[in-house]
Design a protein around this motif. Structure first.
Motif, PDB file in Angstrom:
ATOM      1  N   GLY A   1      54.799  18.187 -20.082  1.00  0.00           N
ATOM      2  CA  GLY A   1      54.891  19.313 -20.997  1.00  0.00           C
ATOM      3  C   GLY A   1      54.697  20.628 -20.269  1.00  0.00           C
ATOM      4  O   GLY A   1      54.179  20.681 -19.162  1.00  0.00           O
ATOM      5  N   ARG A   2      55.110  21.718 -20.888  1.00  0.00           N
ATOM      6  CA  ARG A   2      54.971  23.024 -20.277  1.00  0.00           C
ATOM      7  C   ARG A   2      54.751  24.075 -21.350  1.00  0.00           C
ATOM      8  O   ARG A   2      55.115  23.887 -22.514  1.00  0.00           O
ATOM      9  N   GLN A   3      54.128  25.185 -20.948  1.00  0.00           N
ATOM     10  CA  GLN A   3      53.932  26.302 -21.860  1.00  0.00           C
ATOM     11  C   GLN A   3      55.159  27.207 -21.815  1.00  0.00           C
ATOM     12  O   GLN A   3      55.699  27.471 -20.750  1.00  0.00           O
ATOM     13  N   VAL A   4      55.543  27.690 -22.985  1.00  0.00           N
ATOM     14  CA  VAL A   4      56.684  28.580 -23.085  1.00  0.00           C
ATOM     15  C   VAL A   4      56.288  29.774 -23.943  1.00  0.00           C
ATOM     16  O   VAL A   4      55.670  29.610 -24.997  1.00  0.00           O
ATOM     17  N   SER A   5      56.629  30.967 -23.492  1.00  0.00           N
ATOM     18  CA  SER A   5      56.344  32.158 -24.275  1.00  0.00           C
ATOM     19  C   SER A   5      57.178  32.156 -25.535  1.00  0.00           C
ATOM     20  O   SER A   5      58.402  31.992 -25.480  1.00  0.00           O
ATOM     21  N   ARG A   6      56.543  32.341 -26.686  1.00  0.00           N
ATOM     22  CA  ARG A   6      57.289  32.326 -27.929  1.00  0.00           C
ATOM     23  C   ARG A   6      58.051  33.630 -28.158  1.00  0.00           C
ATOM     24  O   ARG A   6      58.858  33.725 -29.071  1.00  0.00           O
ATOM     25  N   THR A   7      57.784  34.654 -27.337  1.00  0.00           N
ATOM     26  CA  THR A   7      58.506  35.916 -27.492  1.00  0.00           C
ATOM     27  C   THR A   7      59.657  36.047 -26.507  1.00  0.00           C
ATOM     28  O   THR A   7      60.705  36.609 -26.828  1.00  0.00           O
ATOM     29  N   THR A   8      59.489  35.535 -25.294  1.00  0.00           N
ATOM     30  CA  THR A   8      60.544  35.676 -24.285  1.00  0.00           C
ATOM     31  C   THR A   8      61.297  34.381 -24.034  1.00  0.00           C
ATOM     32  O   THR A   8      62.393  34.405 -23.474  1.00  0.00           O
ATOM     33  N   GLY A   9      60.700  33.240 -24.426  1.00  0.00           N
ATOM     34  CA  GLY A   9      61.331  31.961 -24.160  1.00  0.00           C
ATOM     35  C   GLY A   9      61.165  31.491 -22.729  1.00  0.00           C
ATOM     36  O   GLY A   9      61.649  30.421 -22.359  1.00  0.00           O
ATOM     37  N   ARG A  10      60.484  32.260 -21.917  1.00  0.00           N
ATOM     38  CA  ARG A  10      60.302  31.884 -20.513  1.00  0.00           C
ATOM     39  C   ARG A  10      59.107  30.947 -20.348  1.00  0.00           C
ATOM     40  O   ARG A  10      58.172  30.966 -21.140  1.00  0.00           O
ATOM     41  N   GLU A  11      59.155  30.155 -19.290  1.00  0.00           N
ATOM     42  CA  GLU A  11      58.018  29.302 -18.973  1.00  0.00           C
ATOM     43  C   GLU A  11      56.830  30.179 -18.574  1.00  0.00           C
ATOM     44  O   GLU A  11      56.985  31.159 -17.848  1.00  0.00           O
ATOM     45  N   ARG A  12      55.677  29.830 -19.074  1.00  0.00           N
ATOM     46  CA  ARG A  12      54.481  30.634 -18.849  1.00  0.00           C
ATOM     47  C   ARG A  12      53.385  29.770 -18.223  1.00  0.00           C
ATOM     48  O   ARG A  12      53.102  28.669 -18.690  1.00  0.00           O
ATOM     49  N   ARG A  13      52.781  30.280 -17.148  1.00  0.00           N
ATOM     50  CA  ARG A  13      51.634  29.615 -16.524  1.00  0.00           C
ATOM     51  C   ARG A  13      50.350  30.292 -16.979  1.00  0.00           C
ATOM     52  O   ARG A  13      50.302  31.519 -17.122  1.00  0.00           O
ATOM     53  N   THR A  14      49.303  29.517 -17.166  1.00  0.00           N
ATOM     54  CA  THR A  14      47.980  30.048 -17.482  1.00  0.00           C
ATOM     55  C   THR A  14      47.087  29.815 -16.281  1.00  0.00           C
ATOM     56  O   THR A  14      46.856  28.665 -15.884  1.00  0.00           O
ATOM     57  N   VAL A  15      46.604  30.906 -15.693  1.00  0.00           N
ATOM     58  CA  VAL A  15      45.806  30.818 -14.467  1.00  0.00           C
ATOM     59  C   VAL A  15      44.392  31.296 -14.768  1.00  0.00           C
ATOM     60  O   VAL A  15      44.190  32.443 -15.160  1.00  0.00           O
ATOM     61  N   PRO A  16      43.363  30.445 -14.592  1.00  0.00           N
ATOM     62  CA  PRO A  16      41.985  30.886 -14.820  1.00  0.00           C
ATOM     63  C   PRO A  16      41.468  31.684 -13.631  1.00  0.00           C
ATOM     64  O   PRO A  16      41.799  31.404 -12.474  1.00  0.00           O
ATOM     65  N   SER A  17      40.668  32.704 -13.913  1.00  0.00           N
ATOM     66  CA  SER A  17      40.088  33.512 -12.847  1.00  0.00           C
ATOM     67  C   SER A  17      38.836  34.194 -13.396  1.00  0.00           C
ATOM     68  O   SER A  17      38.335  33.833 -14.467  1.00  0.00           O
ATOM     69  N   THR A  18      38.348  35.187 -12.654  1.00  0.00           N
ATOM     70  CA  THR A  18      37.124  35.901 -13.040  1.00  0.00           C
ATOM     71  C   THR A  18      37.391  37.396 -13.004  1.00  0.00           C
ATOM     72  O   THR A  18      37.879  37.924 -12.003  1.00  0.00           O
ATOM     73  N   CYS A  19      37.053  38.064 -14.081  1.00  0.00           N
ATOM     74  CA  CYS A  19      37.318  39.496 -14.211  1.00  0.00           C
ATOM     75  C   CYS A  19      36.402  40.301 -13.279  1.00  0.00           C
ATOM     76  O   CYS A  19      35.312  39.868 -12.918  1.00  0.00           O
ATOM     77  N   LEU A  20      36.865  41.497 -12.924  1.00  0.00           N
ATOM     78  CA  LEU A  20      36.021  42.456 -12.209  1.00  0.00           C
ATOM     79  C   LEU A  20      36.334  43.868 -12.706  1.00  0.00           C
ATOM     80  O   LEU A  20      36.268  44.834 -11.974  1.00  0.00           O
ATOM     81  N   GLY A  21      36.683  43.954 -14.011  1.00  0.00           N
ATOM     82  CA  GLY A  21      36.850  45.271 -14.611  1.00  0.00           C
ATOM     83  C   GLY A  21      35.523  46.008 -14.689  1.00  0.00           C
ATOM     84  O   GLY A  21      35.485  47.230 -14.749  1.00  0.00           O
ATOM     85  N   CYS A  22      34.439  45.250 -14.744  1.00  0.00           N
ATOM     86  CA  CYS A  22      33.089  45.779 -14.570  1.00  0.00           C
ATOM     87  C   CYS A  22      32.351  44.739 -13.740  1.00  0.00           C
ATOM     88  O   CYS A  22      32.979  43.959 -13.039  1.00  0.00           O
ATOM     89  N   PHE A  23      31.031  44.691 -13.814  1.00  0.00           N
ATOM     90  CA  PHE A  23      30.287  43.786 -12.937  1.00  0.00           C
ATOM     91  C   PHE A  23      29.710  42.588 -13.685  1.00  0.00           C
ATOM     92  O   PHE A  23      28.913  41.837 -13.136  1.00  0.00           O
TER      93      PHE A  23
END
Length: 784
Positions: free
Chosen positions: A45-67
């Motif tokens: 299975g794969r994720q697909v954007s419901r607005t663009t129809g393109r395949e979408r990847r979900t990548v987990p990470s850690t924010c640094l917009g603040c600390f």
């Protein structure tokens, strides 16, 4: 229909039931992260954007917009990050991501990012640069570093990195390998004054206030609904504590919140009580509360007797001098209120405090924080559920061939005027250079901007312009900041959405965690992460420096760090982190009173009310109160300037992010109604604020919500570098929205870009911790 036959199709009840089940499946968590909601995906299975129809990847990470370092997901289509969202499984942030996290897209795709190395070609400050190759840029830096080493003056390399939480080991490793001790990357999460206070008292760097499970909170000058050091993770738990909750088998009523602050912040406005105290008197109020609690016999006798290093009777005697009358006279609070709050704090269990810059960014900040810690010890709140807890976090050990710490003495790290400071005071660096107390050879900065962010910033900028005092400056940054305008080389840094790092933030669930920052997309242009930059530079310097950077890539560097955590390695190590974004030891559980059995990380193994280190340095060894000298006997017309942080800005770092600057792009001066009337100032008037350090002009915001002896102004505005958006100037680019900056001067609703108050903030430091006294500057205000 014959009796006994079943209807074909769905009944109305079945239809409604099916609809409810479907709605439950389409919760936010399920839409954005199907695996986290328990839904199983079929193989392939794969994720697909419901607005663009393109395949979408979900990548987990850690924010640094603040600390705060919240867990995030990046949603990527065709190599482009379409959206950022919270990771619902992350144990700290639990799926929440604030405006600063969302606006990371502005940072990543800003048309004015530096994408190639730049060399200055005009006079310093003119902003004239030419594009060069990485080969030329790094060779020029390496040549200057080799020259410092060959001439026996490697200590003239200074590496300056503000809030370098993620790469502290790496930058220190590089600086020490070159032979310089001068790595000024020590800006702890809670600030140096708070950090030293806790280190002296119980051996940790800060407190984790367990507000989700508490019943009573006294907030000393903090604003957690807007700007707590752990932001979203803390704010949501505070809100939980402020609501009726079910835990430990029963329903608990909402916690009471009492705020002592010079200003009606968003937190003060949402508190049960707000008491406008005078700046820097927080510690005295805490001592008076502790005195009331002990006199009433409500103190925790067992903890004080078994787990502190000072006799209970002598502590009672010490506290007797901090009477309600003394505290009321100095703080401006009513004595009856202090007494009532103290008794409520001691009898409404569990209870805790909150304290950050409002109490610690003063000349007496270390002692203020020590007093607040003592109050919690007296009330029996130390490391209990719902109390005043020790931080739980991993310490990643250095690896491989660790360069020895250089033996050359450095006044930058150990200024004579701060006998307890051993890791430098970053705000004192350039003033010490200007005074001739340290000679710079190569000054390297990573995401630091002292020309804008330092106190007395105009004099700091003048020092940076002086090529005799600062011969060679290298700015490693995503943009040309105010400091970058004065640099000789600018090296383009990857943003936190394009690089690899490991995080170990304090854990709110009382179980340590590891959080991964990984690239959502490849770095734009020729940008590089700090790991690649320093590794390449070390190999070019040579002479043994390179042997301390014997890893092939940033991922290899992280694998070496992770090796110090065998359980994480067994779970899959870096591969596990890449898939999940974080790791928590599944065999670990929340444990309170963690000091039992192993003690506190102090010389005595106890909670040190009496500090031998303070005594040896000539300071009071006991938590005490000393009035701020500059605030004594203020003359008519003199006021105390305090600064604060807006909820959508991270000090100097976010002014170039359009979504944030459109929300907050102006910072008027808060002035009390009575004070304004006395000075002839009305709402919206243009005013000038003047101190011994400098001055700035802005609009007046006349309000009852600030102490009559105080004026307050937000930071993060008033840029003259960092790009057009930070300066509230529209411009044309490949991004159409950049032409829509409407808040600059000249527009119908013009207000931006605001003003930087730092030019008027006096450089003044706590003599114990060395932290800048941001809240102490005495000013005069006049209508222009």
């Amino acid at each position: 229909m014959r009796e006994g036959e079943k209807k074909k199709g769905l009944s109305r009840r079945d239809f409604i039931r099916a609809g409810l089940v479907g709605a439950a499946a389409l919760t936010t968590e399920g839409v954005f992260h199907p695996l986290s909601s328990g839904m199983e995906l079929e193989a392939g299975g794969r994720q697909v954007s419901r607005t663009t129809g393109r395949e979408r990847r979900t990548v987990p990470s850690t924010c640094l917009g603040c600390f705060a370092r919240c867990g995030l997901f990046g949603y990527v289509e065709d190599g482009h990050v379409m959206k950022l969202g919270g990771n619902p499984d992350h144990p700290n942030s639990r799926g929440r991501l604030c405006a600063k996290g969302q606006a990371g897209l502005n940072l990543l795709y800003d048309p004015e990012r530096v994408l190639h190395p730049l060399r200055r070609v005009g006079a310093r400050g003119k902003g004239e640069f030419e594009q060069i190759s990485w080969e030329d840029a790094l060779n020029e830096v390496a040549e200057r570093l080799r020259e410092l080493r060959a001439e026996g003056r490697p200590e003239q390399l200074v590496f300056h990195s503000e809030r370098d939480i993620t790469t502290a080991d790496l930058t220190r490793r590089f600086t020490h390998a070159v032979g310089s001790p001068n790595c000024l990357n020590f800006r702890p999460l809670a600030g140096v004054n708070k950090q030293l206070a806790h280190e002296l008292t119980w051996g940790a760097e800060l407190d984790i206030d367990d507000v989700a499970y508490t019943q009573y909170i006294v907030n000393f000058g903090s604003n957690p609904y807007e700007a707590h050091l752990l932001r979203t993770s803390f704010a949501q738990r505070l809100q939980e504590g402020r609501s009726a909750r079910f835990f430990d088998g029963r329903v608990h009523s909402r916690a009471k919140l009492v705020t002592l602050d010079v200003r009606v912040s968003n937190t003060a406005g949402r508190s049960d009580e707000w008491h406008p105290i005078r700046p820097g008197t927080d510690g005295l109020v805490a001592l008076a509360m502790a005195h009331v609690i002990m006199e009433a016999g409500l103190h925790d006798e067992r903890f004080l007797a078994e787990w502190t290093n000072y006799p209970v009777d002598e502590l009672r005697q010490h506290l007797s001098q901090f009477t309600l009358e003394v505290a009321a006279r100095e703080s401006g609070m009513h004595a009856a209120d202090i007494k009532r709050i103290a008794l409520e704090f001691a009898t409404t269990r569990p209870s805790t405090t909150i304290s950050t810059g409002g109490s610690t960014k003063h000349w007496n900040g270390v002692q203020n924080e020590r007093c607040i810690a003592l109050l919690n010890a007296v009330a029996g709140n130390v490391d209990i559920k719902g109390g005043y807890c020790l931080p739980r976090q991993y310490r990643l050990r250095p690896f491989g061939t660790e360069p020895p710490a250089p033996t050359v003495e450095s006044e930058l790290l150990r200024p004579a005027e701060f006998p307890l400071v051993s890791r430098g005071v970053s705000e004192r660096l350039l003033p010490m250079v200007a005074e001739g107390r340290h000679q710079l050879g190569v000054y390297m900065l990573y995401r630091a901007n002292p020309a804008y962010a330092a106190p007395e910033s105009e004099s700091v900028a003048e020092t940076l312009r002086d090529e005799a005092k600062v011969p060679f400056t290298v700015s490693i940054d995503t943009h040309i900041s105010e400091t970058g305008q004065l640099a000789d080389l600018i090296l383009p840094s990857a943003t936190y959405l394009e690089r690899w790092e490991i995080e170990t933030p304090p854990a709110f669930e009382m179980v340590p965690l590891i959080s991964l920052r990984q690239p959502l997309v490849s770095p734009r242009g020729e940008c590089r992460g700090i790991t690649e930059i320093l590794t390449d530079l070390a190999r070019r310097v040579g002479g043994g420096v390179e042997q301390h950077f014997d890893f092939a890539s940033p991922r290899a560097y992280l694998r070496r760090l992770i090796d110090s955590l065998p359980r994480l390695v067994a779970a899959g190590g870096l591969d596990y982190l890449q898939e999940r974004g974080f790791w928590v030891d599944p065999e670990a559980g929340a444990q309170y009173e963690s000091y039992v059995g192993r003690g506190f990380d102090t010389p005595s193994g106890k909670f040190e009310i009496y500090s031998e280190r303070l005594a040896a340095a000539g300071f009071s060894p006991l938590p005490t109160y000393a009035p701020i000298p500059a605030h004594q006997d203020l003359s008519d017309g003199e006021l105390v300037l305090t600064t604060f942080q807006f909820n959508v800005h991270t000090h100097w770092l976010t002014g170039n992010q359009m979504w944030l600057s459109e929300v907050v792009h102006d910072n008027p001066l808060w002035i009390n109604t009575v004070t304004a009337r006395r000075l002839g100032i009305e709402q919206g008037d243009h005013v000038r604020v003047t101190s011994r350090a400098g001055q700035f002009e802005t609009r007046a915001w006349v309000t009852e919500g600030v102490h009559p002896q105080v004026v307050a102004v937000g930071d993060g505005c008033g840029h003259w570098g960092y790009g057009h958006v930070a300066q509230a100037k529209p411009f044309r680019s490949q991004e159409p929205q950049t032409a829509l900056v409407w808040w600059g001067k000249g527009g119908e609703h013009a207000a931006g870009p605001g003003v930087s108050p730092n030019r008027a903030v006096l450089a003044s430091n706590d003599p114990i911790g060395g932290g800048q006294a941001w809240m102490d500057t005495v000013v005069r205000v006049e209508r222009v």
